[in-house]
Write an enzyme that holds these catalytic residues in place. Structure first.
Site, short mmCIF file in Angstrom:
data_model
loop_
_atom_site.label_atom_id
_atom_site.label_comp_id
_atom_site.label_asym_id
_atom_site.label_seq_id
_atom_site.Cartn_x
_atom_site.Cartn_y
_atom_site.Cartn_z
N CYS A 1 0.74 -1.44 -0.17
CA CYS A 1 0.04 0.03 0.02
C CYS A 1 0.95 1.18 0.08
O CYS A 1 1.57 1.59 -1.04
CB CYS A 1 -1.06 -0.09 1.28
N HIS B 1 -3.94 -5.31 -0.25
CA HIS B 1 -3.56 -5.75 1.06
C HIS B 1 -3.53 -7.29 1.17
O HIS B 1 -4.63 -7.96 1.15
CB HIS B 1 -4.37 -5.33 2.16
N GLU C 1 -2.45 -9.52 3.49
CA GLU C 1 -3.00 -9.87 4.72
C GLU C 1 -4.50 -10.03 4.78
O GLU C 1 -5.07 -10.80 5.44
CB GLU C 1 -2.50 -8.99 5.92
#
Length: 365
Positions: free
Chosen positions: A258, A344, A346
């Protein structure tokens, strides 16, 4: 808990558009950049994500607050980071056995001002047409001209450096000290779930404040570097760009997510720009140009890397592209062991399609 009648509240947009609804959270006034998130779950993770610092979140899903909050377990940082919240239906009660309390109590404790009873579809259509803008929510100032004066004090997101305000102020360690791999994390506003994805893969982490120099981090002798997500405009972060440039030039394995992706891009000679509407939600399609496979991703960003500059730069390769608007979603250096993605992997909350990127980074180490 006891259900009480809510007070009136007002949402005023920078272009003069007014929405009237009901107060939630703290009774007060708060402003920031308004943006919408399309995720249907994971509101607590969203509210505690440091990347949302200074922003007012419009939750587009119909009901917010219905499953309460779980302290610590579902938090991405030590505190709520959003500037305010807008939703349609707000539930003052919750029905999850494992919840520690209601979202209303959570917001009151965190000092977060919000508004409900708003047609979020109308707001989203308005923002998509007009572009992101500042706004202000108030449940104490109900006079429009007075609110306009308060809104004028809210700074625009473009040109704001915010990472140094949300990052750790002192270095700290995570993981097993005797782990095979050591990773230095440059904290620009990192999420806990990102760190967990690294420690779960056998990495010992030392998390450094945003303005830490390369020399200070290198003194710890890490095997690689992770450049985190975070809030604000990457174009006004020369300190981070200079640090990441040193990391890359010294041939250190590097992974950015990001804001970290945008900083790596700038360290590689590319520019970033403010998007008319950012990407925020759990259902953004991205194509991996290396494997040819598509992934459903979780995203949260309002700035992006300039595609035309990337395509003209021989030292950088495009690895991922957004299938909705063809923006840059990933890049890698062809001459250095460094790569990054805009989305992202995760994905907390969200899909797990992109978690292989953490495996790729650990293999580089």
């Amino acid at each position: 808990m006891k259900v009480t009648q809510s007070q009136p509240a007002i949402l005023l947009l920078e272009d003069g558009t007014v929405f009237r609804g009901n107060a939630l959270g703290k009774i007060g006034t708060s402003g920031g950049e308004i943006c919408f998130n399309t995720g249907m779950t994971g509101y607590q993770e969203i509210y505690t994500d440091p990347s949302y610092f200074g922003q007012v979140i419009v939750n587009t899903t119909s009901h917010i607050g219905n499953y309460g909050v779980v302290n610590e377990l579902e938090e991405e940082s030590a505190s709520v980071k959003i500037a305010g919240m807008v939703c349609n239906e707000f539930s003052p009660i919750h029905s999850r056995k494992t919840a520690d309390g209601s979202l209303q109590e959570y917001f009151e404790k965190a000092g977060i001002v919000g508004i409900s009873g708003i047609d979020t579809r109308q707001i989203v259509r308005h923002i998509r047409e007009k572009g992101v803008m500042n706004c202000i929510i108030s449940s104490e100032i109900l006079e429009i001209e007075a609110l306009k004066a308060e809104l004028a004090k809210v700074p625009p997101m473009e040109g704001l450096e915010l990472s140094s305000q949300v990052c750790t102020q002192e270095p700290y360690f995570l993981g097993e000290e005797n782990a095979e791999k050591k990773v230095a994390v440059l904290d620009l506003g990192v999420k806990k779930s990102i760190l967990s994805n690294l420690t779960d893969r056998g990495c010992y982490l030392k998390v450094f404040p945003a303005k830490t120099s390369f020399a200070e981090m290198e003194a710890w002798a890490p095997d690689g570097y992770f450049i985190s997500n975070g809030p604000g405009d990457p174009a006004v972060m020369p300190y981070a760009v200079a640090t990441v440039k040193e990391i890359v030039e010294n041939e250190k394995p590097t992974f950015g997510i990001c804001l970290g992706h945008q900083i790596l891009a700038q360290a590689s000679g590319l520019s970033t720009y403010k998007m008319k509407n950012g990407h925020r939600g759990l259902n953004h399609p991205v194509k991996n140009l290396i494997t040819g496979l598509s992934e459903i991703t979780s995203q949260n960003h309002g700035f992006a890397v300039k595609m035309e500059e990337l395509e003209a730069n021989p030292s950088v390769e495009l690895t991922h592209i957004n299938l909705n608007d063809k923006t840059v979603e990933g890049l890698r250096r062809v001459d250095k062991p460094a790569f990054s993605v805009q989305h992202h992997p995760e994905a907390s909350p969200g899909p797990h399609d992109s978690r292989y990127l953490f495996d790729s980074f650990v293999e580089m180490l």
